[in-house]
Write an enzyme that holds these catalytic residues in place. Structure first.
Site, PDB file in Angstrom:
ATOM      1  N   LYS A 178       0.809  -1.219   0.000  1.00 22.64           N
ATOM      2  CA  LYS A 178       0.000   0.000   0.000  1.00 22.64           C
ATOM      3  C   LYS A 178       0.840   1.266   0.000  1.00 22.64           C
ATOM      4  O   LYS A 178       0.357   2.333  -0.376  1.00 22.64           O
ATOM      5  CB  LYS A 178      -0.948   0.008   1.211  1.00 22.64           C
ATOM      6  N   LYS A 183      -3.790 -10.179  -6.249  1.00 24.93           N
ATOM      7  CA  LYS A 183      -5.031 -10.392  -5.477  1.00 24.93           C
ATOM      8  C   LYS A 183      -6.161  -9.476  -5.959  1.00 24.93           C
ATOM      9  O   LYS A 183      -5.919  -8.324  -6.291  1.00 24.93           O
ATOM     10  CB  LYS A 183      -4.698 -10.072  -4.008  1.00 24.93           C
ATOM     11  N   LYS A 213     -10.815  -4.448  -3.645  1.00 21.49           N
ATOM     12  CA  LYS A 213     -11.885  -3.468  -3.854  1.00 21.49           C
ATOM     13  C   LYS A 213     -11.344  -2.081  -4.162  1.00 21.49           C
ATOM     14  O   LYS A 213     -12.074  -1.218  -4.629  1.00 21.49           O
ATOM     15  CB  LYS A 213     -12.863  -3.432  -2.674  1.00 21.49           C
TER      16      LYS A 213
HETATM   17  P1  TYM Z   1     -10.259  -6.258   3.913  1.00 27.57           P
HETATM   18  O1  TYM Z   1     -11.304  -5.246   4.154  1.00 27.57           O
HETATM   19  O2  TYM Z   1      -9.196  -5.968   2.923  1.00 27.57           O
HETATM   20  O3  TYM Z   1     -10.919  -7.634   3.504  1.00 27.57           O
HETATM   21  C1  TYM Z   1     -11.961  -8.220   4.270  1.00 27.57           C
HETATM   22  C2  TYM Z   1     -11.818  -9.734   4.275  1.00 27.57           C
HETATM   23  O4  TYM Z   1     -11.825 -10.228   2.932  1.00 27.57           O
HETATM   24  C3  TYM Z   1     -10.668 -11.034   2.718  1.00 27.57           C
HETATM   25  N1  TYM Z   1     -10.215 -10.814   1.334  1.00 27.57           N
HETATM   26  C4  TYM Z   1     -10.099 -11.788   0.423  1.00 27.57           C
HETATM   27  N2  TYM Z   1     -10.347 -13.109   0.472  1.00 27.57           N
HETATM   28  C5  TYM Z   1     -10.120 -13.827  -0.665  1.00 27.57           C
HETATM   29  N3  TYM Z   1      -9.695 -13.265  -1.821  1.00 27.57           N
HETATM   30  C6  TYM Z   1      -9.440 -11.946  -1.923  1.00 27.57           C
HETATM   31  N4  TYM Z   1      -9.031 -11.402  -3.060  1.00 27.57           N
HETATM   32  C7  TYM Z   1      -9.649 -11.138  -0.767  1.00 27.57           C
HETATM   33  N5  TYM Z   1      -9.515  -9.804  -0.523  1.00 27.57           N
HETATM   34  C8  TYM Z   1      -9.856  -9.638   0.764  1.00 27.57           C
HETATM   35  C9  TYM Z   1      -9.640 -10.538   3.706  1.00 27.57           C
HETATM   36  O5  TYM Z   1      -8.654 -11.517   3.971  1.00 27.57           O
HETATM   37  C10 TYM Z   1     -10.500 -10.226   4.912  1.00 27.57           C
HETATM   38  O6  TYM Z   1     -10.761 -11.408   5.639  1.00 27.57           O
HETATM   39  N6  TYM Z   1      -7.126  -5.885   7.820  1.00 27.57           N
HETATM   40  C11 TYM Z   1      -8.392  -6.416   7.372  1.00 27.57           C
HETATM   41  C12 TYM Z   1      -9.587  -5.874   8.157  1.00 27.57           C
HETATM   42  C13 TYM Z   1      -9.475  -6.079   9.629  1.00 27.57           C
HETATM   43  C14 TYM Z   1      -9.645  -7.305  10.310  1.00 27.57           C
HETATM   44  C15 TYM Z   1      -9.502  -6.980  11.688  1.00 27.57           C
HETATM   45  C16 TYM Z   1      -9.882  -8.614   9.894  1.00 27.57           C
HETATM   46  C17 TYM Z   1      -9.261  -5.115  10.536  1.00 27.57           C
HETATM   47  N7  TYM Z   1      -9.266  -5.648  11.785  1.00 27.57           N
HETATM   48  C18 TYM Z   1      -9.589  -7.972  12.664  1.00 27.57           C
HETATM   49  C19 TYM Z   1      -9.956  -9.610  10.881  1.00 27.57           C
HETATM   50  C20 TYM Z   1      -9.814  -9.267  12.239  1.00 27.57           C
HETATM   51  C21 TYM Z   1      -8.585  -6.022   5.915  1.00 27.57           C
HETATM   52  O7  TYM Z   1      -7.951  -5.140   5.408  1.00 27.57           O
HETATM   53  O8  TYM Z   1      -9.588  -6.698   5.299  1.00 27.57           O
END
Ligand code: TYM
Length: 328
Positions: A111, A192, A195
């Site tokens: 990022k 990957k 969004k």
């Molecule tokens: P975020 O918002 O990027 O994504 C949310 C969830 O979706 C999963 N994910 C994917 N799974 C499969 N293929 C993909 N291309 C893909 N893109 C995203 C992510 O692994 C995630 O489970 N840091 C985290 C948010 C967060 C969080 C937490 C998660 C903040 N605090 C505590 C778990 C526990 C994030 O950026 O997710």
């Protein structure tokens, strides 16, 4: 009953990757665990956000959680910034996080690459994520593969805190789906699906129209071989579509390979689009209904109340262990 915590950033509309990697698991787990699902808006502001768009995304994500099948009577659904303990414990955990370990985080490297104004919050993001999880003494954290490194750091921080101060935090385990833990970009299948990708053709948003979804899948990058076969290294595009198809339709990858043997990519892509639509269309209908209703505010109010109660208990213990404030 064991506890589950997970979160999604309201930094755009979730993609089919977020659904297959995370949301779908959440719905399956809600009956068997004490679940907390969070809209992590404080994580979203680690990169610039338009304030009106952010508000809209928060509400829309709340509606999506419910539209996917989360039952707010069973799972606690809430907004991170409405539970101040997250930021407080996040700060406390920053004080035991090392620069070296934060510098190793690949999400930070990705990022921040090529950017000039990088916020310090983007750097300390994993300490806040650890706070999210540890506040609820989560036993299990269901996430996609990209969060594995953050989860490992969370475990290290919990262990470090427990050793240095007092045995307060539960060491959480990661849980990833067998198929769909890493959905790739439709345009660059070695990257990957995200969004926040600038190229909209690379991802399927959960709120894309059926036409957009069909178009994006039809123009997904494949190869010139014309064989529907799972081979991540040599056929990343086809393998990604097979994964998406399998996790949406419930068929196995082997079954799909057999079904499309000897056919070109045209029918396979159409069938993949149909599988995605059959999952997303009912969710979209429910989402539209919820966005018009007042139900969503009631759900988020009661979620914030429950989350504050649980989080404040752990925060008080952690403050005491660290020697913050006064003895009460
Ligand atoms: P975020 O918002 O990027 O994504 C949310 C969830 O979706 C999963 N994910 C994917 N799974 C499969 N293929 C993909 N291309 C893909 N893109 C995203 C992510 O692994 C995630 O489970 N840091 C985290 C948010 C967060 C969080 C937490 C998660 C903040 N605090 C505590 C778990 C526990 C994030 O950026 O997710």
């Amino acid at each position: 009953m064991e506890t589950i915590f997970s979160g999604i950033q309201p930094s755009g509309t979730p993609t089919i990757g977020n659904y297959l990697g995370a949301l779908k698991q959440f719905v399956q787990l809600q009956n068997d665990y004490n679940c907390y699902f969070c809209i992590v808006d404080e994580h979203a502001i680690t990169v610039p956000q338009d304030r009106l768009k952010l508000r809209e995304n928060i509400r829309s994500l709340a509606a999506l959680y419910v539209a996917c099948g989360l039952d707010p009577e069973q799972a606690t659904l809430f907004i991170q910034s409405e539970v101040p303990a997250h930021a407080q414990l996040g700060w406390m955990l920053q004080s035991i996080s090392y620069m070296g370990e934060l510098e190793r985080m690949t999400q930070f490297k990705d990022k921040s690459a090529g950017k000039e104004a990088i916020s310090s919050a983007l750097f300390t993001y994993p300490s806040l994520m650890a706070a999210d999880i540890l506040l609820y003494n989560a036993d299990i954290v269901p996430v996609g593969e990209d969060q594995k490194q953050h989860l490992e750091l969370t475990r290290d921080l919990a262990q470090r805190f427990n050793n240095r101060f007092n045995d307060i935090f539960t060491i959480p385990d990661i849980r990833m789906p067998e198929v769909g833990a890493r959905i790739m970009s439709l345009q660059e299948p070695t990257k990957k699906m995200s969004k926040s990708d600038e190229n909209e053709k690379g991802f399927i948003s959960m709120l894309d129209t059926p036409k957009q979804i069909e178009k994006k899948i039809k123009s997904a990058v494949t190869d010139s071989e014309g064989v529907v076969k799972f081979d991540k290294v040599n056929k990343p595009g086809v393998s990604n579509l097979l994964t998406i198809h399998a996790s949406c339709s419930g068929e196995s990858i082997e079954e799909l390979e057999k079904r499309f043997a000897g056919q070109g990519y045209g029918d396979f892509k159409q069938s993949t689009a149909n599988a995605v639509l059959s999952v997303l269309q009912p969710i979209q209908e429910k989402h539209a209904e919820l966005m018009q209703s007042e139900e969503l505010d009631d759900i988020l109010d009661s979620g914030a109340e429950k989350a504050n109660q649980a989080a404040n208990k752990t925060l008080a213990k952690a403050m005491k262990a660290m020697g913050l404030g006064r003895v009460k």
